[in-house]
Each structure stands twice: as C-alpha cells, then as structure tokens.
Write an enzyme that holds these catalytic residues in place. Sequence first.
Site, mmCIF file in Angstrom:
data_model
loop_
_atom_site.group_PDB
_atom_site.id
_atom_site.type_symbol
_atom_site.label_atom_id
_atom_site.label_comp_id
_atom_site.label_asym_id
_atom_site.label_seq_id
_atom_site.Cartn_x
_atom_site.Cartn_y
_atom_site.Cartn_z
ATOM 1 C CG ASN A 10 70.165 58.021 42.452
ATOM 2 O OD1 ASN A 10 69.941 59.087 41.862
ATOM 3 N ND2 ASN A 10 69.202 57.234 42.908
ATOM 4 C CD1 TRP A 11 75.251 62.525 43.730
ATOM 5 C CD2 TRP A 11 75.577 64.311 42.426
ATOM 6 N NE1 TRP A 11 76.594 62.821 43.745
ATOM 7 C CE2 TRP A 11 76.825 63.918 42.956
ATOM 8 C CE3 TRP A 11 75.544 65.427 41.578
ATOM 9 C CZ2 TRP A 11 78.019 64.584 42.658
ATOM 10 C CZ3 TRP A 11 76.727 66.094 41.273
ATOM 11 C CH2 TRP A 11 77.957 65.670 41.821
ATOM 12 C CE LYS A 12 68.227 58.344 46.109
ATOM 13 N NZ LYS A 12 67.557 57.615 47.176
ATOM 14 C CG HIS A 93 65.603 54.791 42.216
ATOM 15 N ND1 HIS A 93 64.800 55.171 43.263
ATOM 16 C CD2 HIS A 93 66.853 54.632 42.732
ATOM 17 C CE1 HIS A 93 65.542 55.245 44.370
ATOM 18 N NE2 HIS A 93 66.788 54.921 44.072
ATOM 19 C CD GLU A 95 64.145 57.756 45.838
ATOM 20 O OE1 GLU A 95 64.649 58.531 44.998
ATOM 21 O OE2 GLU A 95 64.742 57.380 46.861
ATOM 22 C CD GLU A 165 69.086 51.356 44.667
ATOM 23 O OE1 GLU A 165 70.033 51.997 45.116
ATOM 24 O OE2 GLU A 165 68.125 51.884 44.075
ATOM 25 N N GLY A 171 67.855 55.280 51.979
ATOM 26 C CA GLY A 171 67.741 56.550 52.689
ATOM 27 C C GLY A 171 67.321 56.402 54.145
ATOM 28 C CB SER A 210 71.722 52.812 54.133
ATOM 29 O OG SER A 210 70.477 53.487 54.221
ATOM 30 N N GLY A 231 73.056 56.794 47.229
ATOM 31 C CA GLY A 231 72.407 58.096 47.276
ATOM 32 C C GLY A 231 73.141 59.040 48.214
ATOM 33 N N GLY A 232 72.689 59.083 49.475
ATOM 34 C CA GLY A 232 73.198 60.056 50.450
ATOM 35 C C GLY A 232 74.716 60.136 50.542
HETATM 36 P P1 PGA Z 1 70.788 55.782 49.757
HETATM 37 O O1 PGA Z 1 70.046 55.714 48.322
HETATM 38 O O2 PGA Z 1 72.222 55.390 49.526
HETATM 39 O O3 PGA Z 1 70.639 57.216 50.208
HETATM 40 O O4 PGA Z 1 70.086 54.807 50.634
HETATM 41 C C1 PGA Z 1 70.333 54.701 47.398
HETATM 42 C C2 PGA Z 1 69.477 54.836 46.172
HETATM 43 O O5 PGA Z 1 68.294 55.184 46.296
HETATM 44 O O6 PGA Z 1 69.941 54.605 45.035
#
Ligand code: PGA
Length: 250
Positions: A10-12, A93, A95, A165, A171, A210, A231-232
């Site tokens: 998930n590149w956001k 998600h 967010e 999640e 994050g 994470s 994500g990251g």
């Molecule tokens: P993260 O994000 O791996 O940076 O914690 C995961 C996500 O929000 O899908």
Amino acid sequence: MARKNHMIGNWKMNQSQADIKNFMETFPTEKFSCETWIAPQFVHIPMLQDLGAAKGINVGAQNCAANEKGAFTGETSPATLKDLGVNFTLIGHSERRAIYGETDSLINTKTKLALSQGLTVVFCCGETLEEREANNTKDVVGSQILNGLKDIDANDLKNVIIAYEPVWAIGTGKTASPEQAEDVHGFIRSLASEKLNFAADDLVILYGGSVKPANVEELLNQANIDGGLVGGASLTGESFGALCKAASSN
Ligand code: PGA
C-alpha cells in the site's frame, strides 16, 4: 484448503515517477509464487501496470467511489478502475476511516459496488490503542466486519480479502506480536464462518501494521495469517522483494 499467501504493498500518497522506476529496477526478477500486489496512487496505476507486468505485479487501487458515475468531483469509480484493467481495491483503510470520516455504512456501499463491478475487495479493519487497552479489540473488529460486509451474498464474499491492521501498529514501527495477530485472525475466521456464511477456510486474512523483512517470517508462521498489507516496507524494491520472497517460501 488452498489459501495462497498474498503480499500487498500500500504505497499511500508516496512515490514519484522516478521512485517507481527505481523500485522496478531493484525489485527481483525472479517470479514469486505468492500473489504480488501493489496499490499506488491512482495516477500511477497505468505506469506501474506497464512496468510491473513483466515481474508479475498486480496493480490495484487504494480506494474507490461509492457511486457508479456522475457529478462526484475528485472521485474514481470502480467501473473506471475496471476499465483500466485494475482488479482489486482496498476499502476501509484506517486512514480513510479516521481522516476522511468513512463509516461502516459508506464502506459497505463501496464494497458492494466494487464487488458488483468484478473487483476483489481488500477490506481493512482494526482497533485503536484505546480500544485494545479497554479489551474491546474483538468487539470493534467484529462490528467493522459485520457492518461493512452486511448483506453481501456468499458468492460475492469469495472476492473479499480481509486485512487486519491494528491502528496502533500502522506506521509506528510497533508490530502486533505474532500471538496477538493470530488471536484476532482466528477470531475473524470463525466470525466469517458463523456469521457471514463465508467459506472461511478459503478466506485470505492479511496482517498489516509495521510488517517488515525482519518480522515477516514469524507473522507468516501463524496458521491464520495469509500474508501482509504493507505500507512503509513496500516502498523499495529490495524490501518489498524480501517480503514477497518470505511469503513465497512460507
Ligand atoms: P505500515 O502501513 O506497514 O507502514 O505500518 C500498513 C498500512 O497502513 O497498510
């Protein structure tokens, strides 16, 4: 039971065109046996489709509209995604829930529309730190799932993947322990079988929060964890490649 591991990036709201080219140069050329999916920003979908096809990368969206078409400035419909050759989208998600106020009911509408257009939905759920500390994790996750996936028939549910999640792990560098994650994943699988008429043995349940090369193995070793939503650690070819390698050998 033949669940296949999925590793989904998930590149956001990250990655320039140069970053994407660099990612592709450093992502391994070997074909992975896990499903290798990435959701970039909408505008980068065609570029990543072009560059990623040779490496078996399936490109999807991070979100979609709740309406089919029309006067909805700034939105992208599931039909438009389908027209671009996209076959999956994330929905709900944390967010989107926290920053854009998406409710279970809106998420349910989006999920139904996306499924009706033939997209696979990666349905996201998870509790906040306060909710976990108050011992409400399963109530929160259970109600997000039951309300978000309400009135969807068993046939359509086959095209749903659930991503658990925990919000406090996204994050933050703090991962749920494999035992904490497995406990919720096992709960989700029984809930799906008891309350949603899901073919629960076939349901793919991903962990997110994470995930990185250093902790992915112990997470994937859990019986009910079928991959990651990342994500990251999905932003560089080396790191995402290491995650896909782990998901292919586990
Ligand atoms: P993260 O994000 O791996 O940076 O914690 C995961 C996500 O929000 O899908």
